[in-house]
Scaffold this motif. Sequence first.
Motif, PDB file in Angstrom:
ATOM      1  N   LYS A   1       0.826  -1.224   0.000  1.00  0.00           N
ATOM      2  CA  LYS A   1       0.000   0.000   0.000  1.00  0.00           C
ATOM      3  C   LYS A   1       0.852   1.263   0.000  1.00  0.00           C
ATOM      4  CE  LYS A   1      -2.045  -1.062   3.891  1.00  0.00           C
ATOM      5  NZ  LYS A   1      -1.190  -2.227   4.240  1.00  0.00           N
ATOM      6  N   SER A   2       1.819   1.307   0.927  1.00  0.00           N
ATOM      7  CA  SER A   2       2.657   2.507   0.993  1.00  0.00           C
ATOM      8  C   SER A   2       3.523   2.660  -0.249  1.00  0.00           C
ATOM      9  CB  SER A   2       3.544   2.489   2.238  1.00  0.00           C
ATOM     10  OG  SER A   2       2.739   2.622   3.384  1.00  0.00           O
ATOM     11  N   LEU A   3       4.007   1.556  -0.770  1.00  0.00           N
ATOM     12  CA  LEU A   3       4.802   1.635  -2.002  1.00  0.00           C
ATOM     13  C   LEU A   3       3.969   2.228  -3.133  1.00  0.00           C
ATOM     14  CD1 LEU A   3       6.907  -1.623  -2.290  1.00  0.00           C
ATOM     15  CD2 LEU A   3       7.739   0.727  -2.230  1.00  0.00           C
TER      16      LEU A   3
ATOM     17  N   CYS B   1      -3.704   9.709   1.061  1.00  0.00           N
ATOM     18  CA  CYS B   1      -3.565   9.678   2.514  1.00  0.00           C
ATOM     19  C   CYS B   1      -3.113   8.283   2.928  1.00  0.00           C
ATOM     20  CB  CYS B   1      -4.903   9.965   3.189  1.00  0.00           C
ATOM     21  SG  CYS B   1      -5.547  11.600   2.825  1.00  0.00           S
ATOM     22  N   ASP B   2      -1.967   8.190   3.595  1.00  0.00           N
ATOM     23  CA  ASP B   2      -1.466   6.893   4.043  1.00  0.00           C
ATOM     24  C   ASP B   2      -1.607   6.809   5.557  1.00  0.00           C
ATOM     25  OD1 ASP B   2      -0.240   4.465   4.429  1.00  0.00           O
ATOM     26  OD2 ASP B   2       1.520   4.915   3.201  1.00  0.00           O
ATOM     27  N   GLU B   3      -2.656   6.155   6.007  1.00  0.00           N
ATOM     28  CA  GLU B   3      -2.972   6.041   7.434  1.00  0.00           C
ATOM     29  C   GLU B   3      -2.843   7.388   8.131  1.00  0.00           C
ATOM     30  OE1 GLU B   3      -1.795   2.504   9.389  1.00  0.00           O
ATOM     31  OE2 GLU B   3      -0.830   1.722   7.599  1.00  0.00           O
ATOM     32  N   PRO B   4      -3.614   8.387   7.696  1.00  0.00           N
ATOM     33  CA  PRO B   4      -3.403   9.756   8.172  1.00  0.00           C
ATOM     34  C   PRO B   4      -3.786   9.992   9.625  1.00  0.00           C
ATOM     35  CG  PRO B   4      -5.394   9.655   6.855  1.00  0.00           C
ATOM     36  CD  PRO B   4      -4.734   8.313   6.739  1.00  0.00           C
TER      37      PRO B   4
HETATM   38 MG   LIG Z   1       2.329   1.311   4.807  1.00  0.00          MG
END
Ligand SMILES: [Mg+2]
Length: 331
Positions: free
Chosen positions: A45-47, A182-185
Amino acid sequence: MSQTRVLDVEGLDVRIGRHHLLHDLTFTIDRGERVGLIGESGSGKSLTSLTLLGLLPEDARVDGSVRLAGVGADLASASERQWSRVRGGEVAMVFQEPMTALNPTMRVGDQLAEAITLHRDRSGAGTDRRAVRARVVELLDQVGLPDPADAARAYPHQLSGGQRQRVVVAIALANDPALLVCDEPTTALDVTVQARVLDLIVRGVAARDAAMLFITHDLAVVATVCERVLVMYGGRVVEAGPVQEVFRRPRHRYTEGLLAASDLDAVDAEGRLPTIRGSVPAAGAFPDGCVFRNRCAHATAECATAPPWTGPDPGDGYACHHPAGAGEEQR
Ligand SMILES: [Mg+2]
Ligand SMILES: Nc1ncnc2c1ncn2[C@@H]1O[C@H](COP(=O)(O)OP(=O)(O)OP(=O)(O)O)[C@@H](O)[C@H]1O
Protein backbone atom coordinates in the motif's frame (compact mmCIF):
# COMPACT_ATOMS: atom_id res chain seq x y z
CA MET A 1 -8.22 10.42 -20.53
CA SER A 2 -11.86 11.36 -19.92
CA GLN A 3 -12.70 14.75 -18.44
CA THR A 4 -13.64 13.35 -15.07
CA ARG A 5 -10.63 11.07 -14.76
CA VAL A 6 -7.97 12.29 -12.34
CA LEU A 7 -5.65 9.30 -12.15
CA ASP A 8 -5.04 6.49 -14.60
CA VAL A 9 -2.60 3.78 -13.54
CA GLU A 10 -1.94 1.03 -16.03
CA GLY A 11 0.24 -2.06 -15.74
CA LEU A 12 2.35 -0.50 -13.01
CA ASP A 13 5.34 -2.58 -11.93
CA VAL A 14 7.86 -1.50 -9.31
CA ARG A 15 11.15 -3.23 -8.62
CA ILE A 16 13.61 -2.23 -5.94
CA GLY A 17 16.94 -4.02 -5.97
CA ARG A 18 16.23 -7.64 -6.85
CA HIS A 19 12.66 -7.53 -5.51
CA HIS A 20 9.66 -7.18 -7.75
CA LEU A 21 7.35 -5.38 -5.30
CA LEU A 22 4.34 -4.10 -7.26
CA HIS A 23 2.79 -6.18 -10.02
CA ASP A 24 0.67 -4.96 -12.88
CA LEU A 25 -1.40 -2.44 -10.89
CA THR A 26 -4.22 -1.08 -13.00
CA PHE A 27 -6.78 1.31 -11.55
CA THR A 28 -8.36 4.71 -12.07
CA ILE A 29 -9.75 7.44 -9.83
CA ASP A 30 -12.28 10.03 -11.00
CA ARG A 31 -12.79 13.59 -9.84
CA GLY A 32 -14.52 13.74 -6.47
CA GLU A 33 -14.10 10.01 -5.97
CA ARG A 34 -12.74 8.51 -2.75
CA VAL A 35 -11.02 5.17 -3.12
CA GLY A 36 -9.86 3.04 -0.20
CA LEU A 37 -6.70 0.92 -0.40
CA ILE A 38 -6.62 -1.97 2.08
CA GLY A 39 -4.56 -5.08 2.76
CA GLU A 40 -2.37 -6.48 5.52
CA SER A 41 0.96 -5.03 6.51
CA GLY A 42 3.48 -5.61 3.72
CA SER A 43 0.88 -5.77 0.93
CA GLY A 44 2.36 -2.82 -0.97
CA LYS A 45 0.00 0.00 0.00
CA SER A 46 2.66 2.51 0.99
CA LEU A 47 4.80 1.63 -2.00
CA THR A 48 1.80 2.40 -4.19
CA SER A 49 1.36 5.80 -2.55
CA LEU A 50 5.06 6.61 -2.78
CA THR A 51 4.98 5.72 -6.48
CA LEU A 52 2.09 8.17 -7.01
CA LEU A 53 4.14 10.93 -5.36
CA GLY A 54 7.44 10.12 -7.06
CA LEU A 55 9.03 9.31 -3.71
CA LEU A 56 10.48 5.86 -4.39
CA PRO A 57 14.18 5.32 -3.64
CA GLU A 58 16.57 6.16 -6.45
CA ASP A 59 17.33 2.56 -7.34
CA ALA A 60 13.64 1.74 -7.92
CA ARG A 61 12.60 0.73 -11.42
CA VAL A 62 9.11 1.73 -12.48
CA ASP A 63 7.38 0.23 -15.54
CA GLY A 64 3.86 0.79 -16.85
CA SER A 65 2.13 4.14 -16.86
CA VAL A 66 0.86 6.66 -14.31
CA ARG A 67 -1.19 9.48 -15.79
CA LEU A 68 -2.52 12.41 -13.83
CA ALA A 69 -5.03 14.86 -15.29
CA GLY A 70 -3.39 18.13 -16.23
CA VAL A 71 0.11 16.63 -16.36
CA GLY A 72 1.37 15.95 -19.85
CA ALA A 73 4.17 13.55 -18.96
CA ASP A 74 3.77 9.91 -18.02
CA LEU A 75 4.77 10.05 -14.38
CA ALA A 76 6.07 6.48 -14.38
CA SER A 77 9.11 7.80 -16.22
CA ALA A 78 9.12 11.38 -14.88
CA SER A 79 12.35 13.03 -13.77
CA GLU A 80 12.78 14.50 -10.29
CA ARG A 81 12.41 17.94 -11.88
CA GLN A 82 9.02 17.03 -13.32
CA TRP A 83 7.96 15.47 -10.02
CA SER A 84 8.88 18.56 -8.04
CA ARG A 85 6.36 20.52 -10.09
CA VAL A 86 3.59 17.94 -9.66
CA ARG A 87 4.16 17.01 -6.02
CA GLY A 88 2.36 19.40 -3.68
CA GLY A 89 0.50 20.73 -6.71
CA GLU A 90 -1.69 18.31 -8.70
CA VAL A 91 -1.05 15.54 -6.20
CA ALA A 92 -0.41 15.88 -2.49
CA MET A 93 0.00 13.49 0.38
CA VAL A 94 -0.79 13.17 4.07
CA PHE A 95 1.50 10.69 5.79
CA GLN A 96 0.88 8.80 9.01
CA GLU A 97 3.33 10.69 11.17
CA PRO A 98 3.02 14.50 11.05
CA MET A 99 6.39 15.10 12.72
CA THR A 100 8.24 13.50 9.81
CA ALA A 101 6.27 15.55 7.27
CA LEU A 102 7.09 18.87 8.93
CA ASN A 103 10.42 20.61 9.26
CA PRO A 104 11.09 20.88 13.02
CA THR A 105 13.28 23.98 12.63
CA MET A 106 10.78 26.08 10.71
CA ARG A 107 7.65 27.90 11.88
CA VAL A 108 4.55 26.16 10.49
CA GLY A 109 3.35 29.37 8.81
CA ASP A 110 6.63 29.61 6.91
CA GLN A 111 6.29 25.97 5.81
CA LEU A 112 2.80 26.67 4.49
CA ALA A 113 4.02 29.87 2.80
CA GLU A 114 6.79 27.89 1.11
CA ALA A 115 4.29 25.33 -0.19
CA ILE A 116 2.13 28.12 -1.59
CA THR A 117 4.90 30.08 -3.30
CA LEU A 118 6.50 26.93 -4.72
CA HIS A 119 3.29 26.33 -6.69
CA ARG A 120 2.24 29.97 -7.10
CA ASP A 121 0.81 29.27 -10.54
CA ARG A 122 -1.82 27.08 -8.83
CA SER A 123 -2.35 28.81 -5.51
CA GLY A 124 -3.17 32.22 -6.99
CA ALA A 125 -1.55 33.88 -3.98
CA GLY A 126 1.34 35.16 -6.09
CA THR A 127 4.50 36.13 -4.26
CA ASP A 128 3.16 39.19 -2.49
CA ARG A 129 4.15 38.61 1.11
CA ARG A 130 0.96 39.98 2.55
CA ALA A 131 -1.26 37.91 0.21
CA VAL A 132 0.71 34.77 1.04
CA ARG A 133 0.49 35.50 4.77
CA ALA A 134 -3.29 36.01 4.51
CA ARG A 135 -3.64 32.73 2.64
CA VAL A 136 -1.58 30.92 5.31
CA VAL A 137 -3.87 32.15 8.06
CA GLU A 138 -6.94 31.32 5.98
CA LEU A 139 -5.72 27.75 5.44
CA LEU A 140 -4.87 27.25 9.12
CA ASP A 141 -8.32 28.56 9.96
CA GLN A 142 -9.91 26.14 7.46
CA VAL A 143 -8.29 23.17 9.22
CA GLY A 144 -9.76 24.29 12.52
CA LEU A 145 -6.76 25.66 14.40
CA PRO A 146 -8.34 27.87 17.06
CA ASP A 147 -5.95 30.82 16.72
CA PRO A 148 -4.55 30.56 13.21
CA ALA A 149 -2.36 33.66 13.34
CA ASP A 150 -0.70 32.38 16.53
CA ALA A 151 -0.41 28.86 15.12
CA ALA A 152 1.41 30.23 12.07
CA ARG A 153 4.18 31.50 14.36
CA ALA A 154 4.54 28.18 16.20
CA TYR A 155 7.20 25.55 15.62
CA PRO A 156 5.88 21.99 15.11
CA HIS A 157 6.98 20.83 18.59
CA GLN A 158 4.85 23.56 20.16
CA LEU A 159 1.69 22.01 18.74
CA SER A 160 -0.14 18.83 19.76
CA GLY A 161 -0.08 15.76 17.51
CA GLY A 162 -3.60 16.50 16.28
CA GLN A 163 -2.74 20.15 15.59
CA ARG A 164 0.40 19.11 13.71
CA GLN A 165 -1.61 16.76 11.51
CA ARG A 166 -4.04 19.64 10.84
CA VAL A 167 -1.07 21.68 9.63
CA VAL A 168 0.02 18.81 7.38
CA VAL A 169 -3.51 18.64 5.95
CA ALA A 170 -3.45 22.42 5.37
CA ILE A 171 -0.15 22.11 3.46
CA ALA A 172 -1.47 19.17 1.43
CA LEU A 173 -4.64 21.06 0.47
CA ALA A 174 -2.94 24.45 0.03
CA ASN A 175 -2.68 24.24 -3.74
CA ASP A 176 -6.02 22.57 -4.38
CA PRO A 177 -4.62 19.20 -5.49
CA ALA A 178 -6.60 17.14 -7.98
CA LEU A 179 -5.61 14.04 -6.00
CA LEU A 180 -4.92 13.68 -2.30
CA VAL A 181 -3.17 10.50 -1.18
CA CYS A 182 -3.57 9.68 2.51
CA ASP A 183 -1.47 6.89 4.04
CA GLU A 184 -2.97 6.04 7.43
CA PRO A 185 -3.40 9.76 8.17
CA THR A 186 -4.98 9.37 11.60
CA THR A 187 -3.46 6.20 13.08
CA ALA A 188 -0.75 8.08 15.00
CA LEU A 189 -3.38 10.26 16.70
CA ASP A 190 -5.35 9.96 19.90
CA VAL A 191 -8.67 8.20 19.15
CA THR A 192 -10.71 11.24 20.14
CA VAL A 193 -8.75 13.37 17.67
CA GLN A 194 -8.82 10.80 14.84
CA ALA A 195 -12.45 11.31 13.89
CA ARG A 196 -12.09 15.09 13.79
CA VAL A 197 -8.98 15.04 11.60
CA LEU A 198 -10.61 12.48 9.31
CA ASP A 199 -13.69 14.68 9.01
CA LEU A 200 -11.46 17.61 8.19
CA ILE A 201 -9.69 15.72 5.40
CA VAL A 202 -12.96 14.51 3.90
CA ARG A 203 -14.49 18.00 3.97
CA GLY A 204 -11.34 19.61 2.54
CA VAL A 205 -11.29 17.11 -0.32
CA ALA A 206 -15.02 17.49 -1.00
CA ALA A 207 -14.82 21.30 -0.99
CA ARG A 208 -12.21 21.09 -3.76
CA ASP A 209 -14.00 18.32 -5.67
CA ALA A 210 -10.67 16.51 -5.42
CA ALA A 211 -10.10 12.77 -5.68
CA MET A 212 -8.69 10.79 -2.79
CA LEU A 213 -6.76 7.56 -2.36
CA PHE A 214 -7.14 6.53 1.25
CA ILE A 215 -4.91 3.89 2.83
CA THR A 216 -6.02 2.45 6.14
CA HIS A 217 -6.30 -0.71 8.21
CA ASP A 218 -9.63 0.50 9.52
CA LEU A 219 -12.28 -1.09 7.32
CA ALA A 220 -15.09 0.77 9.09
CA VAL A 221 -13.47 4.03 7.99
CA VAL A 222 -13.27 2.77 4.40
CA ALA A 223 -16.96 1.86 4.56
CA THR A 224 -17.94 5.36 5.70
CA VAL A 225 -15.48 7.48 3.73
CA CYS A 226 -14.91 5.70 0.40
CA GLU A 227 -17.10 4.81 -2.56
CA ARG A 228 -14.73 2.24 -4.00
CA VAL A 229 -12.08 -0.04 -2.57
CA LEU A 230 -8.94 -1.75 -3.84
CA VAL A 231 -7.77 -4.83 -1.94
CA MET A 232 -4.03 -5.45 -2.14
CA TYR A 233 -1.99 -8.50 -1.33
CA GLY A 234 1.51 -9.46 -2.42
CA GLY A 235 1.94 -6.21 -4.36
CA ARG A 236 -1.14 -6.91 -6.48
CA VAL A 237 -4.71 -5.69 -6.53
CA VAL A 238 -6.59 -8.93 -5.87
CA GLU A 239 -10.09 -7.45 -5.71
CA ALA A 240 -11.71 -4.10 -6.47
CA GLY A 241 -15.19 -2.65 -6.59
CA PRO A 242 -17.81 -0.49 -4.90
CA VAL A 243 -17.21 -0.62 -1.12
CA GLN A 244 -20.71 -1.80 -0.24
CA GLU A 245 -20.55 -4.68 -2.71
CA VAL A 246 -17.05 -5.81 -1.82
CA PHE A 247 -17.68 -5.64 1.91
CA ARG A 248 -21.08 -7.29 1.73
CA ARG A 249 -20.08 -9.94 -0.74
CA PRO A 250 -16.30 -10.41 -0.98
CA ARG A 251 -15.24 -12.72 -3.79
CA HIS A 252 -11.50 -13.15 -3.35
CA ARG A 253 -10.70 -15.47 -0.46
CA TYR A 254 -8.16 -12.95 0.78
CA THR A 255 -10.77 -10.20 1.03
CA GLU A 256 -13.07 -12.66 2.76
CA GLY A 257 -10.39 -13.40 5.37
CA LEU A 258 -9.52 -9.74 5.83
CA LEU A 259 -13.14 -8.83 6.49
CA ALA A 260 -13.66 -11.75 8.86
CA ALA A 261 -10.57 -10.66 10.81
CA SER A 262 -12.12 -7.29 11.52
CA ASP A 263 -15.69 -8.39 12.05
CA LEU A 264 -16.46 -7.93 15.74
CA ASP A 265 -19.59 -10.07 15.37
CA ALA A 266 -17.34 -13.00 14.54
CA VAL A 267 -15.59 -13.14 17.93
CA ASP A 268 -15.74 -16.73 19.19
CA ALA A 269 -16.64 -18.05 22.67
CA GLU A 270 -13.05 -17.50 23.85
CA GLY A 271 -13.15 -13.88 22.68
CA ARG A 272 -10.87 -14.49 19.70
CA LEU A 273 -11.29 -12.97 16.27
CA PRO A 274 -10.82 -15.22 13.27
CA THR A 275 -7.47 -14.58 11.62
CA ILE A 276 -5.99 -15.36 8.26
CA ARG A 277 -3.68 -18.30 8.88
CA GLY A 278 0.04 -17.80 8.52
CA SER A 279 1.50 -14.38 7.90
CA VAL A 280 2.40 -12.14 4.99
CA PRO A 281 5.62 -13.48 3.42
CA ALA A 282 8.62 -11.20 3.03
CA ALA A 283 9.09 -9.54 -0.33
CA GLY A 284 10.24 -12.15 -2.85
CA ALA A 285 8.87 -15.07 -0.80
CA PHE A 286 5.31 -15.14 -2.18
CA PRO A 287 4.30 -18.34 -3.98
CA ASP A 288 3.93 -18.20 -7.75
CA GLY A 289 0.49 -18.63 -9.25
CA CYS A 290 -2.01 -17.18 -6.79
CA VAL A 291 0.09 -15.25 -4.25
CA PHE A 292 -2.38 -16.08 -1.49
CA ARG A 293 -2.51 -19.83 -2.03
CA ASN A 294 -0.12 -20.86 0.76
CA ARG A 295 -2.49 -19.26 3.31
CA CYS A 296 -5.80 -20.09 1.65
CA ALA A 297 -8.09 -22.87 2.92
CA HIS A 298 -9.64 -23.22 -0.55
CA ALA A 299 -6.45 -23.58 -2.58
CA THR A 300 -6.19 -26.45 -5.07
CA ALA A 301 -3.61 -27.51 -7.66
CA GLU A 302 -5.23 -25.04 -10.06
CA CYS A 303 -4.01 -22.17 -7.86
CA ALA A 304 -0.42 -22.84 -8.92
CA THR A 305 -1.35 -20.87 -12.03
CA ALA A 306 -2.12 -17.17 -11.66
CA PRO A 307 -5.88 -16.60 -11.54
CA PRO A 308 -7.21 -14.33 -14.30
CA TRP A 309 -9.07 -11.13 -13.49
CA THR A 310 -12.81 -11.78 -13.44
CA GLY A 311 -15.04 -8.74 -13.78
CA PRO A 312 -16.27 -6.04 -16.11
CA ASP A 313 -13.15 -3.89 -15.76
CA PRO A 314 -9.96 -3.49 -13.69
CA GLY A 315 -11.87 -1.39 -11.15
CA ASP A 316 -14.51 -4.03 -10.56
CA GLY A 317 -13.69 -7.68 -10.12
CA TYR A 318 -11.29 -10.14 -8.52
CA ALA A 319 -8.56 -12.62 -9.33
CA CYS A 320 -9.35 -15.92 -7.61
CA HIS A 321 -9.88 -19.48 -8.89
CA HIS A 322 -12.27 -20.35 -6.08
CA PRO A 323 -14.19 -17.21 -5.23
CA ALA A 324 -16.49 -16.95 -2.24
CA GLY A 325 -20.18 -16.87 -2.99
CA ALA A 326 -19.93 -18.89 -6.23
CA GLY A 327 -23.25 -20.67 -6.61
CA GLU A 328 -24.55 -19.12 -3.40
CA GLU A 329 -27.53 -16.77 -3.36
CA GLN A 330 -26.61 -13.13 -3.04
CA ARG A 331 -27.58 -11.93 0.41
MG1 LIG B 1 2.33 1.31 4.81
N1 LIG C 1 12.80 0.60 -0.20
C1 LIG C 1 12.47 -0.68 -0.18
N2 LIG C 1 13.35 -1.63 -0.55
C2 LIG C 1 13.04 -2.94 -0.54
N3 LIG C 1 11.83 -3.41 -0.17
C3 LIG C 1 10.91 -2.54 0.22
C4 LIG C 1 11.15 -1.13 0.22
N4 LIG C 1 10.04 -0.50 0.65
C5 LIG C 1 9.13 -1.47 0.90
N5 LIG C 1 9.64 -2.70 0.63
C6 LIG C 1 8.92 -4.00 0.77
O1 LIG C 1 7.74 -3.94 -0.02
C7 LIG C 1 6.67 -4.63 0.62
C8 LIG C 1 5.47 -3.71 0.72
O2 LIG C 1 5.76 -2.66 1.64
P1 LIG C 1 4.73 -1.48 1.96
O3 LIG C 1 5.44 -0.52 2.84
O4 LIG C 1 4.17 -0.94 0.70
O5 LIG C 1 3.60 -2.24 2.78
P2 LIG C 1 2.23 -1.66 3.38
O6 LIG C 1 1.11 -2.36 2.68
O7 LIG C 1 2.24 -0.19 3.34
O8 LIG C 1 2.30 -2.18 4.90
P3 LIG C 1 1.85 -1.43 6.27
O9 LIG C 1 0.39 -1.73 6.40
O10 LIG C 1 2.67 -2.13 7.31
O11 LIG C 1 2.17 0.01 6.16
C9 LIG C 1 7.22 -5.11 1.96
O12 LIG C 1 7.61 -6.47 1.81
C10 LIG C 1 8.42 -4.23 2.18
O13 LIG C 1 9.40 -4.90 2.97
